[in-house]
Design a protein around this motif. Sequence first.
Motif, PDB file in Angstrom:
ATOM      1  N   LYS A 101       0.851  -1.197   0.000  1.00  0.00           N
ATOM      2  CA  LYS A 101       0.000   0.000   0.000  1.00  0.00           C
ATOM      3  C   LYS A 101       0.880   1.237   0.000  1.00  0.00           C
ATOM      4  N   PRO A 102       0.306   2.397  -0.362  1.00  0.00           N
ATOM      5  CA  PRO A 102       1.115   3.623  -0.232  1.00  0.00           C
ATOM      6  C   PRO A 102       1.545   3.808   1.221  1.00  0.00           C
ATOM      7  N   GLN A 103       2.827   4.099   1.413  1.00  0.00           N
ATOM      8  CA  GLN A 103       3.371   4.216   2.772  1.00  0.00           C
ATOM      9  C   GLN A 103       3.406   5.685   3.208  1.00  0.00           C
ATOM     10  N   PRO A 104       3.256   6.001   4.467  1.00  0.00           N
ATOM     11  CA  PRO A 104       3.036   5.063   5.552  1.00  0.00           C
ATOM     12  C   PRO A 104       1.572   4.615   5.625  1.00  0.00           C
ATOM     13  N   VAL A 105       1.352   3.425   6.173  1.00  0.00           N
ATOM     14  CA  VAL A 105      -0.023   3.041   6.488  1.00  0.00           C
ATOM     15  C   VAL A 105      -0.260   3.445   7.938  1.00  0.00           C
ATOM     16  N   LYS A 106      -1.456   3.952   8.179  1.00  0.00           N
ATOM     17  CA  LYS A 106      -1.735   4.519   9.502  1.00  0.00           C
ATOM     18  C   LYS A 106      -2.988   3.857  10.062  1.00  0.00           C
ATOM     19  N   ASN A 138      10.032   6.687   7.269  1.00  0.00           N
ATOM     20  CA  ASN A 138      10.908   7.156   8.329  1.00  0.00           C
ATOM     21  C   ASN A 138      11.099   8.658   8.248  1.00  0.00           C
ATOM     22  N   SER A 139      10.609   9.366   9.224  1.00  0.00           N
ATOM     23  CA  SER A 139      10.882  10.790   9.293  1.00  0.00           C
ATOM     24  C   SER A 139      10.567  11.263  10.701  1.00  0.00           C
ATOM     25  N   PRO A 140      11.442  12.059  11.296  1.00  0.00           N
ATOM     26  CA  PRO A 140      11.170  12.560  12.651  1.00  0.00           C
ATOM     27  C   PRO A 140       9.864  13.346  12.706  1.00  0.00           C
ATOM     28  N   ALA A 141       9.436  13.892  11.549  1.00  0.00           N
ATOM     29  CA  ALA A 141       8.176  14.644  11.536  1.00  0.00           C
ATOM     30  C   ALA A 141       7.013  13.738  11.913  1.00  0.00           C
ATOM     31  N   LEU A 142       7.126  12.447  11.536  1.00  0.00           N
ATOM     32  CA  LEU A 142       6.045  11.512  11.873  1.00  0.00           C
ATOM     33  C   LEU A 142       5.974  11.277  13.385  1.00  0.00           C
TER      34      LEU A 142
END
Length: 418
Positions: A101-106, A138-142
Amino acid sequence: MAKKEYQKPTGTQDIYGKKQRYFEKIEKVSWEVSQEYNFERIQTPIIEEKELFERSVGDQTDIVQKEMYVFETKGGDKLALRPEGTASIVRSYIENDFYKKPQPVKFFYFGPFFRYERPQKGRYRQFHQFGLEVLGKNSPALDSQLIQVFYQIFKRLDLEVVAKVNSLGDDNCRPDYIKDLKKALKKDKDDLCEHCQKRYNDNPLRILDCKNETCKEIVQNAPQMVDNLCKSCKKKFQSVLEYLDEMDIPYELDPFLVRGLDYYTNTVFEFFAEDGELALGGGGRYDKLVELMGGRETPALGGAVGVERVAEFMEENEIELDDRSKKVFLAQLGSSAKKKAFEIFEDFREAGIPVYESMGRDSLKAQMSRADKLGAKYTLILGKQECIKDQIIIREMKTGKQETVPLENIVEEIKKRI
Ligand code: AMP
């Protein structure tokens, strides 16, 4: 009073009345806000393979060692009642190939969890959590955004909370830090509580958040992970904090926050009521977990909030619930009135005004007293006479004032008054 033959199991609760309404509100608001941030709802089984938790949560953790409800099925499967949510979501991510699926999955979830703990205020053996998991990017914003979503949920529930945050580093810097930590604690090892003496070998990081006063004092002078992060972990953590500053989220750095599960890396967080001792919720990043569970390398993070604790916090703060008490009571006398009352009940329901109904054969006096107890503002009285004349009486409960109106206008008449 004689002891009842059956009682609910220790550490469980019947949830009804006001508590049930707080639960409903927490579920509604948490799901509503999560949807605004594009989370998708998921339900996984309450039972999973026991090994799923041993491997993910960690077999040296309290959850796995002492608190898991495990059982063997008639077919010989070794299962556990889920003690937490992340392991199942990770299993589901891998099993269903969600990496496609398009990432990220939430994902958002809400449901019961089970831990064999010593019951006390805010601690049950069956409790509920809502949780959020973000996998595949992967991102600190997440990290900051996840903290932000939880914060916004608390805000919409009218609760003031503070986030405590820390970084646990990664495989690059944590092993060296743990060595330093053990070295520093070695001279005081015998003074640590019994539990921490064992943790010293099995899970030394957990010594940092032990609630025992002596242990707390001993770790005050121990080296801290935040001062020992490698370059890349440090940079990540700084970014997370910068985003949090930008979003105006109240947070505190807590170098002793480690969380009770093995799978965390980098950012960890917990939410507290101001001056609250018990965490309302918490979570963090778990970049190695998907791989550990047999999937491909997948950065991920998540967190969960305890619904009982939030409901108790709301109750203590007298947070208002929507006033759903019904205002109208429909009383009837005689068999023709009863038939008509069925129709009137449906008319009100379809008009979106739910009413209390009384379909038994109680006297008018008994029905009025019930209306009073239920807090109805108006009672509609339909007796034989009214049925013949196609009328109905509206009684204002507070003043006792009565008025007879044509039956066909009754819904409109009540709409005007409430
Ligand atoms: P954890 O991931 O273990 O920190 O759990 C997240 C949140 O779930 C905690 O902050 C509590 O609010 C809640 N929680 C955990 N265990 C229990 C329990 N035994 N009874 C009630 N709530 C719990």
